[in-house]
Design a protein around this motif. Structure first.
Motif, mmCIF file in Angstrom:
data_model
loop_
_atom_site.group_PDB
_atom_site.id
_atom_site.type_symbol
_atom_site.label_atom_id
_atom_site.label_comp_id
_atom_site.label_asym_id
_atom_site.label_seq_id
_atom_site.Cartn_x
_atom_site.Cartn_y
_atom_site.Cartn_z
ATOM 1 N N GLY A 43 7.221 -5.327 -8.298
ATOM 2 C CA GLY A 43 6.962 -4.344 -7.327
ATOM 3 C C GLY A 43 6.215 -5.194 -6.371
ATOM 4 O O GLY A 43 5.643 -6.506 -6.567
ATOM 5 N N TYR A 44 5.476 -4.666 -5.181
ATOM 6 C CA TYR A 44 4.526 -5.121 -4.237
ATOM 7 C C TYR A 44 3.435 -4.036 -4.086
ATOM 8 O O TYR A 44 3.898 -2.862 -3.858
ATOM 9 N N LEU A 45 2.327 -4.394 -3.576
ATOM 10 C CA LEU A 45 1.267 -3.835 -3.256
ATOM 11 C C LEU A 45 1.093 -4.186 -1.590
ATOM 12 O O LEU A 45 0.623 -5.549 -1.612
ATOM 13 N N LEU A 46 1.054 -3.370 -0.581
ATOM 14 C CA LEU A 46 0.555 -3.842 0.919
ATOM 15 C C LEU A 46 -0.590 -3.227 0.928
ATOM 16 O O LEU A 46 -0.769 -1.862 0.731
ATOM 17 N N VAL A 47 -1.757 -3.774 1.436
ATOM 18 C CA VAL A 47 -2.909 -3.335 2.081
ATOM 19 C C VAL A 47 -2.957 -3.545 3.462
ATOM 20 O O VAL A 47 -3.181 -4.791 3.960
ATOM 21 N N LEU A 48 -2.838 -2.455 4.167
ATOM 22 C CA LEU A 48 -2.932 -2.583 5.765
ATOM 23 C C LEU A 48 -4.191 -2.953 6.150
ATOM 24 O O LEU A 48 -5.283 -2.367 5.693
ATOM 25 N N LEU A 49 -4.304 -3.165 7.586
ATOM 26 C CA LEU A 49 -5.492 -3.724 8.236
ATOM 27 C C LEU A 49 -6.168 -2.440 8.395
ATOM 28 O O LEU A 49 -5.833 -1.438 8.612
ATOM 29 N N PRO A 50 -7.716 -2.365 8.618
ATOM 30 C CA PRO A 50 -8.495 -1.241 8.516
ATOM 31 C C PRO A 50 -8.219 -0.298 10.014
ATOM 32 O O PRO A 50 -8.437 0.929 9.646
ATOM 33 N N ASP A 51 -7.521 -0.865 10.899
ATOM 34 C CA ASP A 51 -7.410 -0.342 12.210
ATOM 35 C C ASP A 51 -6.005 0.203 12.303
ATOM 36 O O ASP A 51 -5.622 0.486 13.244
ATOM 37 N N ALA A 52 -5.177 0.198 11.097
ATOM 38 C CA ALA A 52 -3.747 0.718 11.235
ATOM 39 C C ALA A 52 -3.747 2.214 11.479
ATOM 40 O O ALA A 52 -4.711 3.025 11.233
ATOM 41 N N ASP A 53 -2.771 2.660 12.239
ATOM 42 C CA ASP A 53 -2.836 3.954 12.590
ATOM 43 C C ASP A 53 -1.865 4.518 11.616
ATOM 44 O O ASP A 53 -0.603 4.638 11.315
ATOM 45 N N VAL A 54 -2.636 5.359 10.837
ATOM 46 C CA VAL A 54 -2.089 5.731 9.373
ATOM 47 C C VAL A 54 -0.908 7.070 9.832
ATOM 48 O O VAL A 54 -0.075 7.213 9.241
ATOM 49 N N THR A 55 -1.133 7.795 10.895
ATOM 50 C CA THR A 55 -0.388 8.747 11.434
ATOM 51 C C THR A 55 1.101 8.180 11.770
ATOM 52 O O THR A 55 1.913 8.835 11.836
ATOM 53 N N ARG A 56 1.214 6.903 12.213
ATOM 54 C CA ARG A 56 2.445 6.410 12.484
ATOM 55 C C ARG A 56 2.980 5.382 11.419
ATOM 56 O O ARG A 56 4.192 5.494 10.974
ATOM 57 N N ALA A 57 2.229 4.807 10.572
ATOM 58 C CA ALA A 57 2.569 3.757 9.826
ATOM 59 C C ALA A 57 3.243 4.463 8.520
ATOM 60 O O ALA A 57 4.123 4.104 8.131
ATOM 61 N N VAL A 58 2.728 5.655 8.192
ATOM 62 C CA VAL A 58 3.029 6.076 6.931
ATOM 63 C C VAL A 58 4.566 6.846 7.033
ATOM 64 O O VAL A 58 5.479 6.205 5.994
ATOM 65 N N PRO A 59 4.717 7.508 7.940
ATOM 66 C CA PRO A 59 6.250 8.179 8.059
ATOM 67 C C PRO A 59 7.153 7.133 8.453
ATOM 68 O O PRO A 59 8.324 6.932 8.045
ATOM 69 N N ARG A 60 6.771 6.049 9.163
ATOM 70 C CA ARG A 60 7.662 4.845 9.810
ATOM 71 C C ARG A 60 7.998 3.780 8.435
ATOM 72 O O ARG A 60 9.130 3.268 8.162
ATOM 73 N N LEU A 61 6.744 3.598 7.625
ATOM 74 C CA LEU A 61 7.025 2.773 6.416
ATOM 75 C C LEU A 61 8.174 3.476 5.368
ATOM 76 O O LEU A 61 8.944 2.854 4.891
ATOM 77 N N MET A 62 7.932 4.825 5.508
ATOM 78 C CA MET A 62 8.908 5.586 4.433
ATOM 79 C C MET A 62 10.110 5.552 4.905
ATOM 80 O O MET A 62 10.959 5.219 4.005
ATOM 81 N N ALA A 63 10.430 5.707 6.369
ATOM 82 C CA ALA A 63 11.849 5.711 6.483
ATOM 83 C C ALA A 63 12.318 4.467 6.656
ATOM 84 O O ALA A 63 13.600 4.199 6.482
ATOM 85 N N GLY A 64 11.689 3.383 7.030
ATOM 86 C CA GLY A 64 12.227 1.880 6.923
ATOM 87 C C GLY A 64 12.600 1.576 5.579
ATOM 88 O O GLY A 64 13.266 0.724 5.593
#
Length: 439
Positions: free
Chosen positions: A286-307
């Motif tokens: 598996g892999y762990l991704l740690v996003l940048l501190p300024d990541a927009d969580v409201t967009r990143a989470v649903p789009r990472l999930m769909a992607g």
């Protein structure tokens, strides 16, 4: 991630999402001497995967030591032919680059008496020679890997070099006996390894059969002299894990890792997540991704999930996943994270993996055979996102699950949802796009 390196065409996913191709080159093996093998193509071929780079922790902002892995797949030779010997040669163009360790180690063995010879320790020109044991069985034509622990000269921006492969082929002769002939790649295959393509080496100890683990276990940079605590930042974390990874053979593990990397990279591209800026920690299965501190969580989470769902469907439709379609667990969480000596540390990372490895998430994936992906949110993240409908996200489809790991003294709550696959995967066609806004 640069998906247009020389000789490395990018791959278009068949589920409405771009899935980067991990293939560096597919090369034909041609006669290298006057005695050409008879009865079909010269000597099969080889698929050279893009090299993998694992950065080892070191003082300062840039890694000075890295583990570089070179996976490759031998193709089946023509009927009646067999590989007796295979040599992979790696030349780094920078002559100041120094190999500190090479794996498989000299004398390493495998089934059927196969042995390995290794050359180039302390140099920039490296060779691994795999030789078959006694008898006519020859080398297995499947996935292999080599790895070099290298000291990087100066500031690490990129490392480039060339690969060649040579093989000794056992082939039938007109009198019914067997002869041997040498074949090789027609040209050198260039590679380029850029800093954004590196993974931070995990502090975990994966199985020794996995690429990039032998030398990691044998070498560690010393801790920083002052022993100071690295900065803690509030980060969004995303982890994925392959179901029944250890049930695969070695070649299957290698292909599964490649496929998983393609999925994660494609999901980041789909979500607009800066791949180069993410903290990345390889876990073997598996892999762990740690996003940048300024990541927009409201967009990143649903789009990472769909992607992730779309890229996984595309990879499974292509069939290059190690013999068994990939089925995955995924988890999102956020909290304070420290970048430590050999990975990412903090209670948020611990909770993320407690949920990812939990019984309820494993059971959901095992029982729901019409899905290849189940995703969990930590309770904190779920409460922050789903009631507000960010990017189409809603509570629909999520189920609450209690998480308890008595041996670790952990209890918590997760919210789990499945991503049913399109009904046409079994026919070999691509799954329909999962849509940008999961519900």
């Amino acid at each position: 991630m640069d998906t247009d390196l020389p000789g490395t065409p990018g791959g278009a996913g068949t589920a409405g999402i771009d899935v980067p191709d991990d293939l560096l080159a597919a090369a034909e093996l041609v006669p290298a001497g006057p005695t050409a093998p008879r009865g079909g193509p010269p000597g099969g071929g080889v698929s050279l995967a893009r090299p993998l780079v694992y950065a080892l922790p070191a003082e300062g902002p840039r890694p000075r030591t890295a583990l570089v892995c070179f996976p490759f797949d031998l193709e089946e030779p023509p009927d009646g032919h067999g590989y007796r010997e295979v040599e992979l040669a790696v030349t780094f163009d920078d002559e100041d680059l120094c190999a500190l360790d090479l794996r498989p180690a000299p004398g390493a063995g495998a089934g059927g008496g196969e042995r390995v010879s290794v050359f180039g320790l302390g140099r920039n020109r490296l060779r691994w020679v795999f030789r078959a044991g006694a008898g006519r069985a020859g080398l297995r034509p499947d996935g292999r890997w080599t790895q070099a622990l290298v000291r990087l000269p100066g500031r690490f921006t990129e490392v480039h070099g060339r690969l060649t492969l040579r093989a000794v082929l056992d082939h039938p002769s007109p009198d019914g006996d067997h002869e041997r002939a040498e074949v090789r790649t027609r040209d050198e295959v260039p590679f380029r390894l850029a800093r954004p393509d590196t993974w931070l080496a995990a502090s975990l100890a994966p199985a020794p059969s996995e690429p990039g683990t032998g030398a990691l276990a044998a070498f560690r940079e010393p801790p920083t002299p002052d022993g100071g605590l690295p900065p803690g930042q509030h980060r969004l974390c995303y982890a994925v894990d392959i179901e029944k990874y250890s049930a695969r053979d070695n070649a299957g593990m290698i292909r599964a890792q490649r496929a998983l990397m393609r999925v994660v990279k494609a999901a980041c591209a789909h979500a607009g997540v800066d791949w180069a800026g993410c903290g990345r920690q390889a876990q073997g299965d598996g892999y762990l991704l740690v996003l940048l501190p300024d990541a927009d969580v409201t967009r990143a989470v649903p789009r990472l999930m769909a992607g992730t769902a779309e890229a996984l469907a595309a990879v499974n439709a292509e069939g290059d996943h190690g013999g068994t379609p990939l089925r995955m667990r995924a988890c999102f969480h956020q909290g304070i994270v420290h970048e430590a000596e050999s990975g990412y540390a903090g209670a948020a990372v611990v909770e993320l993996f407690r949920i990812l490895d939990s019984g309820p998430l494993r059971t959901r994936l095992a029982e729901e055979r019409d899905t290849d992906l189940v995703t969990a949110f930590s309770d904190r993240l779920y409460q922050d996102l789903t009631p507000h409908g960010y990017d189409g996200l809603s509570p629909a489809g999520f189920e609450r699950a209690g998480i308890s790991v008595p041996a670790k003294g952990f209890t918590g709550t997760a919210w789990i949802r499945s991503h049913p696959r399109a009904p046409d995967r079994a026919s070999g066609r691509a799954a329909a796009p999962a849509g940008r806004n999961p519900r």
